[in-house]
Design an enzyme around this catalytic site. Structure first.
Site, mmCIF file in Angstrom:
data_model
loop_
_atom_site.group_PDB
_atom_site.id
_atom_site.type_symbol
_atom_site.label_atom_id
_atom_site.label_comp_id
_atom_site.label_asym_id
_atom_site.label_seq_id
_atom_site.Cartn_x
_atom_site.Cartn_y
_atom_site.Cartn_z
ATOM 1 C CB ALA A 129 -10.178 15.671 11.411
ATOM 2 N N GLY A 130 -8.113 12.734 10.512
ATOM 3 C CA GLY A 130 -6.842 12.106 10.841
ATOM 4 C C GLY A 130 -5.790 12.448 9.800
ATOM 5 C CB VAL A 131 -2.386 11.043 9.254
ATOM 6 C CG1 VAL A 131 -1.226 11.276 8.292
ATOM 7 C CG2 VAL A 131 -1.912 11.183 10.693
ATOM 8 C CB VAL A 164 -20.886 10.581 8.671
ATOM 9 C CG1 VAL A 164 -21.466 10.160 7.325
ATOM 10 C CG2 VAL A 164 -19.983 11.793 8.506
ATOM 11 C CG HIS A 173 22.694 31.245 12.644
ATOM 12 N ND1 HIS A 173 21.388 31.422 13.048
ATOM 13 C CD2 HIS A 173 23.068 32.395 12.022
ATOM 14 C CE1 HIS A 173 21.005 32.639 12.705
ATOM 15 N NE2 HIS A 173 22.010 33.255 12.085
ATOM 16 C CG ASP A 182 -0.293 -1.120 8.748
ATOM 17 O OD1 ASP A 182 0.609 -0.680 9.482
ATOM 18 O OD2 ASP A 182 -0.745 -0.486 7.771
ATOM 19 C CB THR A 192 -0.927 0.001 1.237
ATOM 20 O OG1 THR A 192 -1.859 -1.070 1.126
ATOM 21 C CG2 THR A 192 -1.691 1.311 1.350
#
Length: 462
Positions: free
Chosen positions: A177-179, A233, A441, A309, A41
């Site tokens: 409203a996730g990633v 929803v 810097h 996963d 995926t």
């Protein structure tokens, strides 16, 4: 019938990394993949293509909003959607072909087709059965939809369909409203789509630092993305070209209907283990459909491991990669290790959002005395020069020992900056260790040092 030391089922980040590490450790290895391309995926319809579109759309945003400020005058570029998708597809091809090259280099056999495990020690691919002393299940996850919502990947889409729409929609509703929802919502908002996000909870990016949540939402709203929070929803009615989303506000149970050309269902992902034959094998599963494993990624069936996963933990490609390497080490008789306390998370919007370790809420819940060091990118010279001064770095450290317990960054290159803190945490560093480390810097990374200084006597530039 072929015989292997290890057969990995699935060629996503967890699977292909596990296969490569097994081969490096001298194990005869094969990897089963039913797609026409390797990478799972992530490389095909997830991380990589979405980042390509995020990059392309951000360049458009820069041209439209910041080029003229820097004296770069000229007509704003127009969007050739077909070419943008072609660019995305080329990025996918480069990465998936790269995995093929690595398989050949490491003498890993690609068993093309969908795999199942008829019994311990055997993997069936098509009509062929292969012997394996060890099997690693790395079958990944799939998008999860809400009950009663029909996905057609044209009008009502998951992330897969959102990456290949026939045209740029005028209006898009994102459910969740996730990633994934916020990244893809950002892509289309930059391309001119009116984007509305509907979220069940009262805050975006559930589980994230509360201060980051509020700042992030404000910045996305400034970019034109609308939010309806605390909304459940009820249904999505779709025709061939339009959709209506019916939702109820949780605060008063009032019902509302919103129209859109495309509805993106981004309500999370679930383990994908269909067709593997796990129940027949007797492999223990959790109530959430995850494969149960012990501290060494072993299932309850000897010789069968699981990673990524399809087991417990955050659904992140790099978490799967770490587990893939660790499982390979265990199979080879070594000590596999994953530090689950130091796994960063990143959202690739603009600005980026990144986190690692504890949040303030989790520390409060655990009764840990902590201190906060915070520094705004408004005080960072490089960020101001690059029109990227929104956001901040926040470091959480133990009040007594000064040891770094977590960090939260919203700002430019947050996804890269977080790893300085990851390395520090891996070595058990204190905030003072970071504060005493010289940083070049001008760089964005100086904001990390300033936040570390803020854990002590205070930052210099704020």
């Amino acid at each position: 019938m072929a015989q292997y030391d290890v057969i990995v089922i699935g060629s996503g980040p967890g699977g292909y990394v596990a296969a490569i590490r097994c081969a490096q450790l001298g194990l005869k290895t094969a990897c089963v993949e039913g797609r026409d391309t390797l990478g799972g995926t992530c490389l095909n319809v997830g991380c990589i293509p979405s980042k390509a579109l995020l990059h392309a759309s951000h360049q458009l945003h820069e041209a439209e909003h910041n080029f003229a400020k820097m004296g770069l005058k000229g007509k704003s570029p127009s969007v050739d959607w077909k070419q943008m998708l072609a660019y995305k597809d080329e990025v996918i091809a480069q990465n998936t072909k790269g995995i093929e090259f690595l398989f050949k280099k490491n003498k890993i056999d690609w068993l093309k087709g969908w795999g199942s495990i008829p019994e311990a020690g055997k993997v069936k691919v098509g009509d062929e059965i292969h012997d394996a002393k060890n099997i690693i299940i790395a079958s990944g996850s799939e998008a999860s939809a809400l009950p009663g919502i029909e996905i057609d990947e044209k009008v009502v889409v998951t992330s897969t369909g959102a990456l290949e729409l026939g045209k740029i929609p005028k209006k898009m509703i994102v459910i969740g409203a996730g990633v994934i929802g916020l990244e893809l919502g950002s892509v289309y908002a930059r391309l001119g789509t009116s984007v509305e996000v509907i979220e069940f909870l009262d805050a975006i990016t559930p589980g994230m630092d509360a201060e980051v949540q509020k700042t992030f939402q404000k910045l996305l709203q400034k970019q034109g993305i609308g939010f309806t929070l605390g909304a459940a929803v009820q249904k999505v009615d779709a025709s061939k070209t339009k959709a209506k989303v019916t939702y109820k506000l949780r605060k008063d149970d009032s019902e509302h209907v919103a129209d859109a050309d495309v509805v993106l269902v981004a309500t999370g992902r679930k383990p994908f283990t269909d067709g593997l034959g796990l129940s027949e094998l007797g492999i223990e599963m959790s109530d959430r459909g995850q494969i149960k494993t012990d501290g060494h990624w072993r299932t309850n069936i000897p010789g069968i491991y699981a990673i990524g996963d399809c087991i417990d933990g955050p659904m992140l490609a790099h978490k799967a990669e770490d587990e893939g390497m660790a499982a390979a080490e265990v199979i080879a008789g070594k000590h596999g290790h994953v530090n689950y306390g130091v796994i960063p998370g990143v959202i690739y919007t603009h600005p980026e959002v990144a986190n690692v370790g504890q949040t303030e809420q989790s520390l409060k819940d655990a009764g840990v005395d902590y201190k906060v060091g915070k520094f705004s990118f408004m005080g960072n010279g490089r960020a101001k020069a690059n029109f990227a001064a929104d956001g901040f770095v926040k470091i959480l450290a133990d009040k007594a020992s000064d040891r770094i317990l977590g960090a939260h960054i919203i700002g430019p290159m947050a996804g890269d900056l977080i790893h300085e803190i990851c390395v520090a945490m891996e070595f058990g560093a204190s905030a003072e260790d970071l504060a005493l480390t010289c940083h070049a810097h001008p760089t964005y990374s100086e904001a990390v040092r300033e936040a570390a200084l803020a854990c002590g006597d205070g930052p210099i530039h704020m």
